[in-house]
Design an enzyme around this catalytic site. Structure first.
Site: not given
Ligand code: ADP
Ligand code: MG
Length: 166
Positions: A86, A96, A99, A101
């Site tokens: 990615r 993507r 991903d 989170d």
């Molecule tokens: P999304 O998952 O929201 O679609 P991204 O994966 O691109 O977007 O994440 C963007 C940014 O979100 C990352 O660079 C990270 O630092 C931030 N972020 C803030 N909180 C979290 C969390 N709880 N889990 C994952 N990423 C996070």
């Molecule tokens: Mg994310």
């Protein structure tokens, strides 16, 4: 190795072999030996929500135990995402390969430029709450003080279809 902390992680992919991307991503998380997978939800095909003009996702949620602190765990998630191919620069909410989170980490509430806990959109997403409820419907959102089950019940299915695969 000690694993004192519990964290819920959302796994998603909507490019290439989505199911395989998710399963490999989960495997990669355990490679360094400091994260143990305790539970995995069913796998779901889910309708894209934020940016609608893209392919459906495959999503699941896992419960892990770890000795990593919240930022250490986030860095690990980001390194596994990069390993999966990615790119760092990309359309926000767009397609993507993988991903990862961080949804919840113990009962931690955190506002850091890199990391918000609980995940700021967790309570609005059926593709997160449905699989989270497979694993632990009684888990409590530490800011909203509501269970995953109660949060899921508040969401409309319209526009957020979530269909179990296996
Ligand atoms: P999304 O998952 O929201 O679609 P991204 O994966 O691109 O977007 O994440 C963007 C940014 O979100 C990352 O660079 C990270 O630092 C931030 N972020 C803030 N909180 C979290 C969390 N709880 N889990 C994952 N990423 C996070
Ligand atoms: Mg994310």
């Amino acid at each position: 190795m000690a694993y004192p902390h519990r964290a819920f992680i959302s796994i998603g992919s909507n490019l290439g072999d989505k199911l395989d991307n998710c399963l490999r991503g989960i495997d990669a998380l355990t490679a360094a030996g400091d994260i143990r997978i305790r539970r995995r939800s069913a796998m779901y095909r889910t309708e894209p929500v934020d940016f609608k003009d893209q392919d459906w996702f495959v999503n699941c949620v896992i419960l892990v135990e770890t000795g990593l602190d919240p930022l250490g765990l986030l860095e690990r998630l980001q390194s596994v995402q990069r390993q999966a191919g990615r790119p760092v620069e990309r359309l926000r909410f767009g397609p993507r390969v993988l991903d990862l989170d961080l949804l919840l980490y113990d009962g931690v509430i955190l506002e850091d430029p890199r990391l918000t806990l609980p995940h700021p959109r967790l309570h609005r997403r059926r593709f997160v709450l449905k699989p989270l409820c497979d694993i632990d419907p009684d888990t409590v959102h530490p800011v909203l003080n509501q269970t995953a089950q109660a949060l899921l019940a508040e969401l409309e299915e319209e526009g957020q279809q979530v269909v179990e695969i296996e």
